[in-house]
Design a protein around this motif. Structure first.
Motif, PDB file in Angstrom:
ATOM      1  N   UNK A   1       0.846  -1.202   0.000  1.00  0.00           N
ATOM      2  CA  UNK A   1       0.000   0.000   0.000  1.00  0.00           C
ATOM      3  C   UNK A   1       0.877   1.246   0.000  1.00  0.00           C
ATOM      4  N   UNK A   2       1.955   1.233   0.739  1.00  0.00           N
ATOM      5  CA  UNK A   2       2.892   2.367   0.712  1.00  0.00           C
ATOM      6  C   UNK A   2       3.472   2.586  -0.675  1.00  0.00           C
ATOM      7  N   UNK A   3       3.891   1.499  -1.327  1.00  0.00           N
ATOM      8  CA  UNK A   3       4.422   1.607  -2.689  1.00  0.00           C
ATOM      9  C   UNK A   3       3.340   2.070  -3.665  1.00  0.00           C
ATOM     10  N   UNK A   4       2.142   1.546  -3.499  1.00  0.00           N
ATOM     11  CA  UNK A   4       1.032   1.920  -4.383  1.00  0.00           C
ATOM     12  C   UNK A   4       0.637   3.374  -4.241  1.00  0.00           C
TER      13      UNK A   4
ATOM     14  N   UNK B   1      -5.630   6.464   2.226  1.00  0.00           N
ATOM     15  CA  UNK B   1      -5.798   5.060   2.576  1.00  0.00           C
ATOM     16  C   UNK B   1      -7.038   4.925   3.436  1.00  0.00           C
ATOM     17  N   UNK B   2      -7.621   3.719   3.399  1.00  0.00           N
ATOM     18  CA  UNK B   2      -8.842   3.514   4.172  1.00  0.00           C
ATOM     19  C   UNK B   2      -9.068   2.030   4.402  1.00  0.00           C
ATOM     20  N   UNK B   3      -9.918   1.715   5.351  1.00  0.00           N
ATOM     21  CA  UNK B   3     -10.428   0.375   5.533  1.00  0.00           C
ATOM     22  C   UNK B   3      -9.401  -0.706   5.809  1.00  0.00           C
TER      23      UNK B   3
ATOM     24  N   UNK C   1      -5.284 -10.001   5.565  1.00  0.00           N
ATOM     25  CA  UNK C   1      -5.187  -8.566   5.866  1.00  0.00           C
ATOM     26  C   UNK C   1      -5.478  -7.810   4.577  1.00  0.00           C
ATOM     27  N   UNK C   2      -6.236  -6.722   4.706  1.00  0.00           N
ATOM     28  CA  UNK C   2      -6.638  -5.945   3.529  1.00  0.00           C
ATOM     29  C   UNK C   2      -6.654  -4.459   3.876  1.00  0.00           C
TER      30      UNK C   2
ATOM     31  N   UNK D   1      -7.911   5.224  -1.941  1.00  0.00           N
ATOM     32  CA  UNK D   1      -8.822   5.985  -2.795  1.00  0.00           C
ATOM     33  C   UNK D   1      -8.066   7.124  -3.467  1.00  0.00           C
ATOM     34  N   UNK D   2      -8.318   7.289  -4.758  1.00  0.00           N
ATOM     35  CA  UNK D   2      -7.733   8.378  -5.548  1.00  0.00           C
ATOM     36  C   UNK D   2      -8.884   9.241  -6.058  1.00  0.00           C
TER      37      UNK D   2
END
Length: 167
Positions: free
Chosen positions: A67-70, A85-87, A107-108, A112-113
């Motif tokens: 998620x950090x890379x994304x 980030x969320x959820x 884990x998920x 959001x963009x």
């Protein structure tokens, strides 16, 4: 704004209560009509990453890294976009059978963009798909565009009503 028919209503047959305003006659209601077709000017794309591992800490670390890379890739691809980030969630994975013991963790986390750069959106989405999965894209009017359109619709409906009254 939508139009309705011109309506007339007779005064009520029963007298109004003392102190209440009196209706001396017919009530006439007229409405104006306005309609605009407006192109969407904003997109909200949702992404996510999900990992499963026997060790909760490892699954969390993998999700956090991806998620950090994304999010970094999204910010590079569209620097003016709003990225959040969320959820974040984790839940156990159970074995099948009568023992029902925990065999791992899933884990998920979502990302959001929100962007007004619709021309670059396909490139932006493609830039992050090696890190995150695309959950969906919603197209809509931005708040500023809705406010401008509302003001224009009111102006148009008022002009329409005035034109109808003048005839």
């Amino acid at each position: 704004l939508a139009a309705g028919p011109v309506a007339a209503q007779s005064a009520p047959a029963t007298p109004a209560a003392p102190g209440a305003p009196q209706s001396p006659g017919t009530v006439l209601l007229m409405t104006g009509v306005a309609e605009l077709e407006v192109a969407n000017d904003e997109a909200v794309a949702s992404f996510f990453y999900e990992a499963q591992d026997a060790d909760l800490t490892k699954a969390q670390a993998l999700v956090n890294q991806r998620v950090g890379d994304g999010t970094a890739a999204l910010k590079r691809a569209d620097p003016k976009a709003q990225v959040e980030t969320s959820g974040y969630s984790s839940f156990p994975v159970y074995s099948s059978g009568s023992g029902r013991s925990i065999v791992g963790w899933r884990v998920r986390q979502g990302v959001t963009l929100k962007t007004d750069n619709l021309a670059a959106l396909p490139r932006t989405v493609a830039s992050v798909q090696s890190y995150l999965a695309l959950g969906g894209i919603d197209f809509r009017l931005s708040r500023a565009a809705r406010d401008r359109v509302d003001a224009e619709l009111i102006r148009m409906a008022t002009a329409n009503l005035n034109a109808r009254l003048a005839t």
